[in-house]
Motif scaffolding. Structure first.
Motif, short mmCIF file in Angstrom:
data_model
loop_
_atom_site.label_atom_id
_atom_site.label_comp_id
_atom_site.label_asym_id
_atom_site.label_seq_id
_atom_site.Cartn_x
_atom_site.Cartn_y
_atom_site.Cartn_z
N ASP A 156 4.20 -4.33 -3.91
CA ASP A 156 5.22 -4.87 -3.02
C ASP A 156 5.28 -6.39 -3.16
OD1 ASP A 156 6.86 -5.69 -0.97
OD2 ASP A 156 5.93 -4.43 0.55
N PRO A 157 6.45 -6.97 -3.47
CA PRO A 157 6.56 -8.43 -3.62
C PRO A 157 6.17 -9.20 -2.36
CG PRO A 157 8.51 -7.34 -4.51
CD PRO A 157 7.71 -6.28 -3.80
N LYS A 158 6.43 -8.63 -1.18
CA LYS A 158 6.07 -9.32 0.06
C LYS A 158 4.55 -9.38 0.22
CE LYS A 158 8.49 -8.63 3.80
NZ LYS A 158 9.21 -7.97 4.92
N LEU A 159 3.87 -8.32 -0.16
CA LEU A 159 2.41 -8.34 -0.12
C LEU A 159 1.87 -9.34 -1.13
CD1 LEU A 159 -0.32 -7.23 0.86
CD2 LEU A 159 -0.13 -5.46 -0.91
N ASP A 160 2.47 -9.37 -2.30
CA ASP A 160 2.02 -10.30 -3.34
C ASP A 160 2.21 -11.74 -2.88
OD1 ASP A 160 1.15 -10.61 -6.23
OD2 ASP A 160 2.99 -11.78 -6.24
N LYS A 161 3.34 -12.02 -2.23
CA LYS A 161 3.59 -13.37 -1.73
C LYS A 161 2.56 -13.74 -0.65
CE LYS A 161 7.03 -16.32 0.49
NZ LYS A 161 8.39 -16.44 1.06
N LEU A 162 2.30 -12.82 0.26
CA LEU A 162 1.31 -13.07 1.31
C LEU A 162 -0.05 -13.37 0.72
CD1 LEU A 162 0.43 -12.99 4.35
CD2 LEU A 162 -0.04 -10.55 3.99
N LYS A 163 -0.44 -12.56 -0.25
CA LYS A 163 -1.80 -12.66 -0.81
C LYS A 163 -1.94 -13.81 -1.79
CE LYS A 163 -3.06 -9.24 -3.56
NZ LYS A 163 -3.67 -9.42 -4.90
N ASN B 282 6.88 -9.27 8.57
CA ASN B 282 6.90 -7.81 8.53
C ASN B 282 6.33 -7.23 7.22
OD1 ASN B 282 7.44 -5.32 9.75
ND2 ASN B 282 9.45 -5.16 8.80
N VAL B 283 5.15 -7.70 6.84
CA VAL B 283 4.48 -7.15 5.66
C VAL B 283 3.71 -5.90 6.09
CG1 VAL B 283 2.83 -7.55 3.80
CG2 VAL B 283 4.27 -9.42 4.63
N LYS B 284 4.04 -4.77 5.46
CA LYS B 284 3.39 -3.50 5.77
C LYS B 284 2.86 -2.88 4.49
CE LYS B 284 6.57 -2.48 9.59
NZ LYS B 284 7.57 -1.50 10.11
N VAL B 285 1.81 -2.09 4.62
CA VAL B 285 1.28 -1.36 3.47
C VAL B 285 1.03 0.09 3.86
CG1 VAL B 285 0.20 -3.32 2.30
CG2 VAL B 285 -1.08 -2.09 4.06
N THR C 297 -17.40 19.38 7.39
CA THR C 297 -16.57 20.42 6.77
C THR C 297 -15.87 19.92 5.50
OG1 THR C 297 -14.70 19.82 8.19
CG2 THR C 297 -16.19 21.56 8.98
N GLY C 298 -15.96 18.62 5.23
CA GLY C 298 -15.34 18.09 4.02
C GLY C 298 -14.63 16.78 4.29
N ILE C 299 -13.67 16.48 3.44
CA ILE C 299 -12.93 15.23 3.53
C ILE C 299 -11.47 15.53 3.81
CG2 ILE C 299 -12.23 13.14 2.32
CD1 ILE C 299 -14.73 13.31 0.66
N GLN C 300 -10.94 14.91 4.85
CA GLN C 300 -9.53 15.03 5.17
C GLN C 300 -8.84 13.71 4.88
OE1 GLN C 300 -9.64 16.25 9.31
NE2 GLN C 300 -9.38 18.39 8.75
N SER C 301 -7.59 13.77 4.43
CA SER C 301 -6.86 12.54 4.11
C SER C 301 -5.53 12.52 4.85
CB SER C 301 -6.63 12.43 2.61
OG SER C 301 -5.80 13.47 2.14
N ASP C 302 -5.09 11.31 5.11
CA ASP C 302 -3.81 11.12 5.79
C ASP C 302 -3.23 9.79 5.31
OD1 ASP C 302 -1.68 11.46 7.50
OD2 ASP C 302 -2.68 10.52 9.21
N VAL C 303 -1.91 9.68 5.26
CA VAL C 303 -1.24 8.44 4.86
C VAL C 303 -0.63 7.80 6.09
CG1 VAL C 303 0.57 7.42 3.44
CG2 VAL C 303 -0.75 9.34 2.55
N GLN C 304 -0.95 6.53 6.30
CA GLN C 304 -0.46 5.80 7.47
C GLN C 304 0.13 4.46 7.03
OE1 GLN C 304 -3.76 5.37 10.18
NE2 GLN C 304 -4.03 7.58 10.44
N THR C 305 0.95 3.90 7.91
CA THR C 305 1.49 2.56 7.67
C THR C 305 0.69 1.55 8.48
OG1 THR C 305 3.73 3.42 7.33
CG2 THR C 305 3.53 1.08 7.87
N GLU C 306 0.26 0.51 7.82
CA GLU C 306 -0.52 -0.53 8.50
C GLU C 306 0.22 -1.85 8.41
OE1 GLU C 306 -5.15 -1.66 9.17
OE2 GLU C 306 -4.42 0.28 8.50
N VAL C 307 0.36 -2.52 9.56
CA VAL C 307 1.10 -3.78 9.64
C VAL C 307 0.14 -4.95 9.41
CG1 VAL C 307 2.49 -5.28 11.12
CG2 VAL C 307 2.78 -2.79 11.23
N LEU C 308 0.50 -5.82 8.47
CA LEU C 308 -0.30 -7.02 8.20
C LEU C 308 0.26 -8.25 8.91
CD1 LEU C 308 -1.03 -6.49 4.40
CD2 LEU C 308 -2.69 -6.39 6.25
N THR C 309 1.59 -8.38 8.93
CA THR C 309 2.22 -9.49 9.66
C THR C 309 3.35 -8.95 10.51
OG1 THR C 309 3.85 -10.01 7.93
CG2 THR C 309 1.71 -11.09 7.76
N GLU C 310 3.58 -9.61 11.63
CA GLU C 310 4.59 -9.13 12.58
C GLU C 310 6.00 -9.43 12.06
OE1 GLU C 310 3.98 -7.37 15.24
OE2 GLU C 310 1.83 -7.46 14.83
#
Length: 313
Positions: free
Chosen positions: A41-48, A159-162, A172-185
């Motif tokens: 994501d270009p916005k993440l790249d700019k932030l980082k 509004n940088v999100k990943v 019982t094992g490993i469970q996975s889930d995909v979530q959105t995490e906000v880095l900047t408002e």
């Protein structure tokens, strides 16, 4: 040698032990990883790569510390310790170079304890083990919190999100889930932001008009009038005078060239101006002295906008 009494080693013993150790690494039973697509994501790249990396290097320039990667260079506590001292005035009695993993963890524990007191986050999204393991998500959360707390005037991309994969380990094992995490408002429409290189001529003209009015209003008291931002600021003289006028201090004439007659003199003046802005806590991301000297409109607008946000907004 009599081997009759020897017991045959269990070939699965070490594997079982490793499984146990792996499970132990998930203290809270969860692990988060940024999805590969989000890393592009270009916005993440700019932030980082631009804002956070630029902020660290500008902040620690006087100490001759250069960070090349926010992901790779913060794990041992050295950079965070210097940032803590720079912005919070906290100087801990710690070894400068922690060479072993245990020493690095001890240093991180001490530094993060002091940072957490000042960042006042109700739900911290970083911890010692994650920073030491070079966890990018945790490191970004920490740096964003530090910038927001210590230098809120620094412009973070809005509004940088990943997308993150959350792995949860259980018996019982490993469970996975995909979530959105906000880095900047999301700043919405409340913040005015100079675009990096706007393609809209009318928008750029409006930005230039706003900056011209701001500059001329400030410099009216000393009888200076500006009509061409990129050209008249390219030698750094008016920029230095503007900074002195706004911040209320005099820059000795011996520190800069009042009548620069070479590229080197102009570059020296603009470099001094950018250094003064950094010392004042006004970070200008992704702008080099050469940009202003070469009359780059976007670069010049960014420099002026940093002053405008503080004194004219």
């Amino acid at each position: 040698m009599d081997g009759g009494g020897a017991m045959e080693a269990d070939p699965f013993h070490n594997a079982k032990e490793d499984e146990h150790m792996d499970a132990q690494t998930f203290k809270a039973g969860k692990m988060k990883m940024i999805q590969p697509d989000s890393l592009k994501d270009p916005k993440l790249d700019k932030l980082k790569e631009q804002v956070l990396l630029g902020w660290i290097n500008e902040s620690l320039k006087a100490e001759h510390i250069v960070v090349q990667s926010v992901e790779e260079d913060l794990y041992d506590g050295l950079v965070l310790h210097h940032l803590l001292a720079r912005f919070a005035g906290v100087h801990l009695t710690l070894e400068e170079m922690a060479l072993t993993a245990s020493a690095q963890i001890r240093k991180l524990e001490a530094v993060l304890e002091e940072l957490d007191k000042r960042l006042e986050q109700q739900d911290t999204k970083w911890e010692v083990s994650l920073i030491h393991k070079k966890d990018l998500l945790a490191t970004l959360h920490l740096l964003v919190a530090m910038v927001t707390r210590f230098q809120p005037e620094v412009e973070l991309p809005s509004n940088v999100k990943v997308q993150v994969v959350v792995l949860e380990v259980s018996r019982t094992g490993i469970q996975s889930d995909v979530q959105t995490e906000v880095l900047t408002e999301d700043r919405g429409d409340n913040a005015q932001e100079v675009s990096d290189t706007t393609d809209d001529p009318m928008e750029q003209l409006m930005e230039m008009e706003t900056m011209l009015n701001f500059v001329n209003k400030t410099m009216a008291g000393v009888g200076l009038q500006v009509s061409d931002l990129d050209q008249q600021f390219s030698d750094g003289v008016i920029l230095l005078l503007l900074i002195g006028q706004l911040e209320g201090f005099f820059i000795p004439l011996s520190d800069f060239r009042l009548t620069p007659d070479s590229h080197e003199h102009r570059l020296h003046n603009v470099s001094l101006a950018l250094s003064l802005l950094a010392d004042l806590g006004l970070q200008v991301s992704a702008v080099q002295a050469q940009d202003v000297v070469s009359q780059d409109v976007a670069g010049t607008l960014k420099v002026l906008y940093a002053l405008f946000r503080k004194h004219g907004g």
